[in-house]
Design an enzyme around this catalytic site. Sequence first.
Site, short mmCIF file in Angstrom:
data_model
loop_
_atom_site.label_atom_id
_atom_site.label_comp_id
_atom_site.label_asym_id
_atom_site.label_seq_id
_atom_site.Cartn_x
_atom_site.Cartn_y
_atom_site.Cartn_z
N TRP A 76 2.41 -15.88 -4.37
CA TRP A 76 3.74 -15.47 -4.83
C TRP A 76 4.85 -16.34 -4.26
O TRP A 76 5.95 -16.38 -4.81
CB TRP A 76 3.98 -13.99 -4.52
CG TRP A 76 3.03 -13.10 -5.23
CD1 TRP A 76 2.27 -12.10 -4.70
CD2 TRP A 76 2.68 -13.14 -6.63
NE1 TRP A 76 1.48 -11.51 -5.67
CE2 TRP A 76 1.72 -12.14 -6.86
CE3 TRP A 76 3.09 -13.93 -7.70
CZ2 TRP A 76 1.16 -11.91 -8.12
CZ3 TRP A 76 2.53 -13.71 -8.95
CH2 TRP A 76 1.58 -12.71 -9.15
N GLY A 122 -0.95 5.53 -0.57
CA GLY A 122 -1.73 6.33 -1.51
C GLY A 122 -2.63 5.48 -2.38
O GLY A 122 -2.62 4.25 -2.31
N ASP A 123 -3.42 6.15 -3.20
CA ASP A 123 -4.29 5.53 -4.19
C ASP A 123 -3.71 5.88 -5.55
O ASP A 123 -3.81 7.02 -6.01
CB ASP A 123 -5.72 6.07 -4.02
CG ASP A 123 -6.69 5.53 -5.06
OD1 ASP A 123 -6.25 4.99 -6.10
OD2 ASP A 123 -7.91 5.67 -4.85
N PHE A 124 -3.10 4.91 -6.22
CA PHE A 124 -2.37 5.24 -7.44
C PHE A 124 -3.27 5.65 -8.59
O PHE A 124 -2.80 6.18 -9.59
CB PHE A 124 -1.40 4.13 -7.86
CG PHE A 124 -1.96 2.73 -7.83
CD1 PHE A 124 -2.91 2.32 -8.75
CD2 PHE A 124 -1.49 1.82 -6.90
CE1 PHE A 124 -3.41 1.03 -8.73
CE2 PHE A 124 -1.98 0.52 -6.87
CZ PHE A 124 -2.94 0.12 -7.79
N HIS A 134 -6.01 -6.91 -14.27
CA HIS A 134 -7.15 -7.81 -14.48
C HIS A 134 -8.35 -7.45 -13.60
O HIS A 134 -9.45 -7.98 -13.80
CB HIS A 134 -6.73 -9.27 -14.29
CG HIS A 134 -6.58 -9.72 -12.87
ND1 HIS A 134 -6.51 -11.04 -12.51
CD2 HIS A 134 -6.44 -9.02 -11.70
CE1 HIS A 134 -6.38 -11.15 -11.20
NE2 HIS A 134 -6.32 -9.94 -10.69
N ASP A 135 -8.15 -6.54 -12.65
CA ASP A 135 -9.26 -6.10 -11.80
C ASP A 135 -10.13 -5.02 -12.45
O ASP A 135 -11.21 -4.72 -11.94
CB ASP A 135 -8.73 -5.51 -10.48
CG ASP A 135 -8.10 -6.57 -9.58
OD1 ASP A 135 -8.57 -7.72 -9.61
OD2 ASP A 135 -7.16 -6.24 -8.84
N ASN A 145 -14.03 -15.39 -12.35
CA ASN A 145 -13.93 -14.84 -10.99
C ASN A 145 -13.84 -13.32 -11.01
O ASN A 145 -14.37 -12.64 -10.12
CB ASN A 145 -12.73 -15.43 -10.25
CG ASN A 145 -12.78 -15.14 -8.77
OD1 ASN A 145 -13.79 -15.34 -8.12
ND2 ASN A 145 -11.68 -14.63 -8.23
#
Length: 346
Positions: free
Chosen positions: A165, A236-238, A256-257, A303
């Site tokens: 970034w 948190g885990d969104f 993309h994951d 990838n």
Amino acid sequence: MGSTEDLDYPQIIVQYSSGFLISKVMFTACELGVFDLLLESGEPLSSDAIAACLGTSTTGMERLLDACVGLKLLAVEMTQEGALYRNTEISNIYLTKSSPKSQYHIMMYYSSTVYLCWQHLTDAVREGRRQYERAFGISSKDPFGAMYRSEEEMLKFMAGQNSVWSICGRDVLAAFDLSPFTQIYDLGGGGGALARECVSLYPNSTVTIYDLPKVVQMAKEQFISPEEHQITFHEGDFFNDSIPEAELYILSKILHDWDDEKCEQLLKKVYKACKPGGGVLLVESLLNEDKSGPLETQLYSMNMLVQTEGKERTAAEYSKLLEAAGFRVIQVKRTGKLYDAVLGRK
């Protein structure tokens, strides 16, 4: 149509088959500190001097330096005393640790982690799934459970993403005028480099990084200082926890994951939480609509096969996911760089 003699097949094959050799030369020079030493020295150095400073063999270092000259990462000057090596502008800017645009950390992540997964690319293609178990002996239903398997590995990954970034962040954030959005959530914002770019470009905004508790803790300890008041955190885990209301949500290299079903699930949660008139900014490397390129994006998609559950997509495919979640006004901007921007409005 020309004959096969018109095509320089041998040269193409040589270039493609030696690609991994090229990258390993660059990774090794980074890891040993060649570019940092030459920057700090302020003057060209001989291979013997570099080897002595870095604790390597003289024969190995000389060959490494000459290969870096061939790759235009170093320049060489022949003197009466012998060959003297110095950095090129590219290596000073992108390969030294101290540079604001340094790509050192992402290089080290590729060298130590991605490369080991790619040794099992054939298995990934045969099986259609990620290869962390073969590469590291780790079985995990959650790919990030494997990626964050240790604090050291998590730090490498976060630092690597931050370095990306540092050269791509402003392009994607400036692709659209985001100044009307002052309350922003960066989902999976990691080490905060994109959030930092955002508040720099849009000084009236505040950005909340929403990430796993251990990621947030690492970000606070290593990357974001308490004095950066425009950047806050939400643990948190969104996928499993609620998403607070905001005007804009940034999903940079998140979708993309995951497969389409998981992407749609997350985008629906984002749409529900989003204020009317708000939106979601997707930052991804976009494939051409016929998937003929860009080559970098095609390789990133490979990838994703090796490391995650996801893939790279076309602008139309991301637009379809946004529309399925409820977003209606969708704009796409290609930046001409590694990553592009897709903005969906509620």
